[in-house]
Design a protein around this motif. Structure first.
Motif, PDB file in Angstrom:
ATOM      1  N   ARG A  36       0.767 -10.693  -9.628  1.00  0.00           N
ATOM      2  CA  ARG A  36      -0.550 -11.173  -9.232  1.00  0.00           C
ATOM      3  C   ARG A  36      -1.218 -11.815 -10.441  1.00  0.00           C
ATOM      4  O   ARG A  36      -0.894 -11.499 -11.574  1.00  0.00           O
ATOM      5  N   TYR A  48      -1.926  -6.879   9.743  1.00  0.00           N
ATOM      6  CA  TYR A  48      -2.049  -5.709   8.877  1.00  0.00           C
ATOM      7  C   TYR A  48      -1.024  -4.655   9.264  1.00  0.00           C
ATOM      8  O   TYR A  48      -0.756  -4.416  10.446  1.00  0.00           O
ATOM      9  N   ASP A  52      -0.780  -1.453   3.600  1.00  0.00           N
ATOM     10  CA  ASP A  52      -1.358  -2.635   2.970  1.00  0.00           C
ATOM     11  C   ASP A  52      -2.690  -2.284   2.314  1.00  0.00           C
ATOM     12  O   ASP A  52      -3.421  -1.397   2.771  1.00  0.00           O
ATOM     13  N   GLU A  53      -3.010  -3.005   1.245  1.00  0.00           N
ATOM     14  CA  GLU A  53      -4.265  -2.773   0.551  1.00  0.00           C
ATOM     15  C   GLU A  53      -5.421  -3.408   1.325  1.00  0.00           C
ATOM     16  O   GLU A  53      -5.346  -4.566   1.747  1.00  0.00           O
ATOM     17  N   TRP A  54      -6.514  -2.658   1.485  1.00  0.00           N
ATOM     18  CA  TRP A  54      -7.663  -3.155   2.252  1.00  0.00           C
ATOM     19  C   TRP A  54      -8.282  -4.375   1.600  1.00  0.00           C
ATOM     20  O   TRP A  54      -8.839  -5.242   2.277  1.00  0.00           O
ATOM     21  N   ARG A  55      -8.180  -4.483   0.280  1.00  0.00           N
ATOM     22  CA  ARG A  55      -8.814  -5.635  -0.393  1.00  0.00           C
ATOM     23  C   ARG A  55      -8.126  -6.947  -0.040  1.00  0.00           C
ATOM     24  O   ARG A  55      -8.669  -8.019  -0.320  1.00  0.00           O
ATOM     25  N   ARG A  56      -6.933  -6.881   0.568  1.00  0.00           N
ATOM     26  CA  ARG A  56      -6.222  -8.103   0.944  1.00  0.00           C
ATOM     27  C   ARG A  56      -6.491  -8.507   2.393  1.00  0.00           C
ATOM     28  O   ARG A  56      -5.986  -9.525   2.870  1.00  0.00           O
ATOM     29  N   ASP A  58      -8.406 -10.212   5.345  1.00  0.00           N
ATOM     30  CA  ASP A  58      -9.313 -11.355   5.453  1.00  0.00           C
ATOM     31  C   ASP A  58     -10.420 -10.986   6.442  1.00  0.00           C
ATOM     32  O   ASP A  58     -10.223 -11.005   7.658  1.00  0.00           O
ATOM     33  N   TRP A  59     -11.602 -10.651   5.915  1.00  0.00           N
ATOM     34  CA  TRP A  59     -12.683 -10.145   6.760  1.00  0.00           C
ATOM     35  C   TRP A  59     -13.296 -11.237   7.626  1.00  0.00           C
ATOM     36  O   TRP A  59     -13.762 -10.971   8.741  1.00  0.00           O
ATOM     37  N   TYR A  68      -7.048  -7.274  12.412  1.00  0.00           N
ATOM     38  CA  TYR A  68      -6.876  -7.263  10.963  1.00  0.00           C
ATOM     39  C   TYR A  68      -5.691  -8.143  10.564  1.00  0.00           C
ATOM     40  O   TYR A  68      -4.582  -7.975  11.081  1.00  0.00           O
ATOM     41  N   VAL A  70      -3.745  -9.843   6.934  1.00  0.00           N
ATOM     42  CA  VAL A  70      -3.620  -9.766   5.480  1.00  0.00           C
ATOM     43  C   VAL A  70      -3.216 -11.125   4.944  1.00  0.00           C
ATOM     44  O   VAL A  70      -2.372 -11.813   5.531  1.00  0.00           O
TER      45      VAL A  70
END
Length: 295
Positions: A36, A48, A52-56, A58-59, A68, A70
């Motif tokens: 990264r 999703y 998987d990491e929540w920060r990835r 796309d809200w 969800y 990613v």
């Protein structure tokens, strides 16, 4: 737990269903090589998946699609994952305690799960099928479509014939120019063999080589029926009888054979796990994936 998990393999033809069941809660990658940082470009969205990491996530896309997704935006790690499946006739050996389960079906599940993890992690992955004296490939690629290609080939392969000879394997396994992760599922009943030589050669080429040695409970304990005669599936002229009077010699010979296999694998730094196909595949996967930290 082991019985339920292995029974699912035996009683479903849907590899994707088995993958979801086995990987639930596993939450482990094939390797830690994803990069990264600056210069990383967006590549694609995917649904999703647990782990998987929540920060990835796309809200903004969640607000529009109510699902969800990613963002796949990791730089290539330059690590390819290769799956090697021994689909010779001996891999049709069935479990004596779980109807419908055999070594090939169990191997399919292990490799399908590795493929799903590699796809989720963003790695390129490919498949080599060793069956009936031939090597057949699904070239390495990335993404959900590649996963479907690999699962389809795994689903369709049958256990038949013998392993390819040494020359066929030597020319066929020139698939990786840079260091790769190689997961091989076999029963190591033939040793040494063209496959064992290929694994050692790949390790000397600096690939991370990991083998799963698959056996049935009956093979490990000598728990075969004494009535029928048994034919070697790879040598049709060879017929054997198994009885209580032969069990002790069988177990002694088996122990010696696999002691030689393990000693040779250790000598050449080829990592391996022992797996009885009646075990829960998640246990074997955890052991197989953890091996990478030992180098």
């Amino acid at each position: 737990m082991a019985l339920a998990s292995s029974a699912l393999i035996a009683h479903t033809t849907d590899l994707e269903l088995v993958i979801r069941h086995v990987l639930a809660g596993l939450g482990q990658g094939v390797h830690a090589g994803r990069e990264r940082g600056a210069g990383v470009e967006f590549s694609e969205y995917r649904a999703y998946a647990p782990g998987d990491e929540w920060r990835r996530v796309d809200w903004k896309l969640l607000a529009r699609a109510d699902r969800y997704y990613v963002r796949e935006a990791e730089r290539d790690s330059h690590v390819a994952v290769w799956l090697l499946l021994d689909a010779s006739a001996s891999m049709a050996e069935p479990s004596r305690s779980i109807k419908g389960l055999d070594k090939l079906g169990y191997a399919r599940t292990l490799l399908a799960c590795i493929a799903a993890i590699a796809q989720r992690q963003g790695d390129a992955f490919g498949l080599a099928l060793l069956s009936n004296g031939r090597v057949q490939f699904v070239p390495a690629a990335r993404g959900p479509r590649q996963l479907q290609r690999v699962l389809a080939r795994l689903q369709s392969v049958q256990a038949e014939g013998a392993l390819p000879d040494a020359e066929a394997l030597k020319s066929g396994l020139r698939f990786a120019g840079s260091p790769s992760l190689i997961f091989a599922a076999t029963d190591f009943l033939d040793w040494p063999s063209s496959l064992s030589e290929a694994l050692v050669r790949l390790r000397h080429m600096r690939h991370d080589v990991r083998a799963a040695c698959l056996q049935t409970e009956a093979e490990c304990t000598g728990g075969f029926d004494s009535g029928p005669a048994y034919r070697d599936p790879e040598q049709e002229s060879a017929v054997f009888r198994f009885g209580a009077d032969l069990r002790e010699g069988y177990l002694r010979n088996r122990e010696q054979h696999f002691a030689e296999v393990k000693a040779s694998l250790r000598t050449h730094d080829v990592l391996h796990v022992d797996a009885r196909i009646e075990q829960a595949p998640g246990e074997i996967l955890r052991a197989w994936l953890r091996q990478g930290g030992r180098r």
